[in-house]
Design a protein around this motif. Structure first.
Motif, short mmCIF file in Angstrom:
data_model
loop_
_atom_site.label_atom_id
_atom_site.label_comp_id
_atom_site.label_asym_id
_atom_site.label_seq_id
_atom_site.Cartn_x
_atom_site.Cartn_y
_atom_site.Cartn_z
N THR A 51 -2.88 2.25 -1.18
CA THR A 51 -3.22 2.92 -2.44
C THR A 51 -3.43 1.91 -3.57
O THR A 51 -4.02 2.24 -4.60
CB THR A 51 -2.10 3.90 -2.85
OG1 THR A 51 -0.84 3.22 -2.88
CG2 THR A 51 -2.03 5.07 -1.88
N ASP A 55 -6.09 2.03 -6.59
CA ASP A 55 -5.77 1.83 -8.00
C ASP A 55 -6.67 0.80 -8.66
O ASP A 55 -7.12 0.99 -9.79
CB ASP A 55 -4.30 1.42 -8.15
CG ASP A 55 -3.34 2.54 -7.78
OD1 ASP A 55 -3.76 3.70 -7.81
OD2 ASP A 55 -2.18 2.23 -7.43
N SER A 68 -5.50 14.09 0.71
CA SER A 68 -5.54 12.90 -0.13
C SER A 68 -6.50 13.10 -1.31
O SER A 68 -6.27 12.56 -2.40
CB SER A 68 -5.96 11.68 0.68
OG SER A 68 -7.22 11.87 1.28
N THR A 71 -4.46 14.86 -3.90
CA THR A 71 -3.44 13.99 -4.48
C THR A 71 -4.03 12.97 -5.44
O THR A 71 -3.46 12.70 -6.50
CB THR A 71 -2.68 13.26 -3.36
OG1 THR A 71 -2.08 14.22 -2.48
CG2 THR A 71 -1.60 12.34 -3.93
N HIS A 72 -5.17 12.39 -5.06
CA HIS A 72 -5.73 11.27 -5.81
C HIS A 72 -7.01 11.63 -6.57
O HIS A 72 -7.76 10.74 -6.98
CB HIS A 72 -6.03 10.10 -4.87
CG HIS A 72 -4.84 9.62 -4.10
ND1 HIS A 72 -3.81 8.94 -4.69
CD2 HIS A 72 -4.53 9.74 -2.77
CE1 HIS A 72 -2.90 8.64 -3.76
NE2 HIS A 72 -3.31 9.11 -2.61
N THR A 75 -7.90 9.82 -9.98
CA THR A 75 -8.28 8.41 -9.83
C THR A 75 -9.65 8.27 -9.19
O THR A 75 -10.46 7.43 -9.59
CB THR A 75 -7.24 7.66 -8.98
OG1 THR A 75 -5.94 7.83 -9.56
CG2 THR A 75 -7.55 6.17 -8.91
#
Length: 355
Positions: A51, A55, A68, A71-72, A75
């Motif tokens: 991850t 980032d 996923s 969740t992300h 981003t």
């Protein structure tokens, strides 16, 4: 030959010539699925499952599942927007049919493949997405080069014409009064060329990072540029250090100093001070209108007839290379204030300041 052997051969044939230096990021909510696909892709691609890669945005294609993505999502959306207009592909591995997926999912991802994953289907999808990304990168780089060429040709042509005209007048009149104007024009051309070379080096050169004194660099950089009667006030503790490329950091300060001098009169004070997570360079001049604060970092933008338009883009490029951020605000006196943030401030031993 078995069906499975045919699949393996097809997969290997598709990946005989993988796209060089392209990184794949695998984001799966199920560890086992991630491990299986990572093992299959690793011989052919630079694969990351961390991850941290998500980032910092250091990937060229993201393969993810619905868990996923949920969740992300924030981003992933941010990276998509940050890369525009360059194409950053997302490939979704879905357990449901496409027509059962939420519309917001379809808007974010570029390709969808349903489980079970067939290698002979996945291979061409990956190659196509990565090929499109590389093409978009090349087109973007070409566009940047064309923009820079237009700026350079325009800015060099004017002083060149001035120099030629004054040389001709000097020959006709046998007078030295035109030599100074010619010299000024040539200096202008030299300044533009130096800024152009510096701008290019900031993009393509590796950083040589070391522990450096912020106050020392700030002071030394003042002597690198013409500042007339302007004064520098370095309001920094002597024991503030940071990890940086000293030559690049000098370029950052020098261009901020020159920007302040060129856009104000000689009676100017430039101040360097500390922020909680970085430092600032401020002046007590006329400031920058709020509507211009986003455009000042664009190449070729300058409100000064003598400016090259590369100074502040160089500042931004130095900051970006160090993973810092730079923004322009207003100083306490109403002048311009450049905040450089995301900087880890250290003591002389290299430990975080204040520990």
């Amino acid at each position: 030959m078995s069906h499975n052997s045919s699949r393996a051969q097809s997969w290997e044939t598709e990946h005989e010539h993988p796209t060089d230096d392209m990184r794949l990021l695998l984001l799966f909510s199920h560890d086992r699925n991630r491990e299986i696909l990572s093992k299959k892709l690793t011989p052919y691609y630079d694969v990351s499952t961390s991850t941290d890669t998500l980032d910092d945005g250091s990937f060229d294609l993201c393969i993810l599942d619905e868990g996923s993505l949920k969740t992300h999502r924030r981003t992933l959306v941010a990276h998509k927007h940050a890369e525009e207009p360059v194409f950053l592909p997302y490939l979704l591995v879905a357990r449901t049919d496409v027509d059962q997926l939420d519309t917001s999912v379809l808007e974010l991802v570029d390709e969808i493949i349903t489980v079970p994953i067939l290698l002979e289907e996945l291979g061409p999808r990956l190659k196509s997405l990565l090929r499109n990304r590389r093409l978009a990168q090349e087109l973007s780089e070409r566009d940047e080069l064309e923009q820079m060429a237009a700026i350079i040709s325009h800015d060099l042509r004017n002083p060149l014409n001035v120099a030629r005209g004054n040389l001709e007048l000097g020959r006709e009149t046998q007078s030295d009064e035109y030599l100074q104007t010619t010299e000024d024009a040539l200096e202008r051309m030299n300044s533009l060329i130096e800024d152009l070379l510096s701008f290019a080096k900031q993009e393509y050169s590796n950083l040589n990072v070391d522990l450096v004194s912020l106050g020392s660099i700030a002071s030394r950089s003042w002597d690198l540029v013409e500042t007339g009667d302007a004064e520098l006030a370095v309001e920094l503790p002597r024991d503030v250090f940071l990890m940086a490329d000293s030559s690049r950091l000098q370029k950052l300060f020098a261009n901020l100093y020159r920007n302040a001098y060129e856009h104000n009169d000689d009676h100017l004070t430039v101040t360097v001070g500390l922020l909680e997570d970085g430092f600032y360079v401020a002046d007590d001049g006329v400031g920058v209108p709020e509507e211009d604060r986003l455009t000042v970092f664009e190449r070729g933008y300058s409100t000064n007839d003598d400016g090259t338009g590369f100074g502040l883009p160089i500042v931004k490029r130095v900051a970006d290379a160090h993973s810092w951020s730079v923004a322009i605000t207003e100083s306490e006196s109403g002048g311009a204030k450049f905040d450089v943030t995301g900087v880890e401030l250290l003591d002389q031993s290299g430990s975080p300041l204040g520990e």
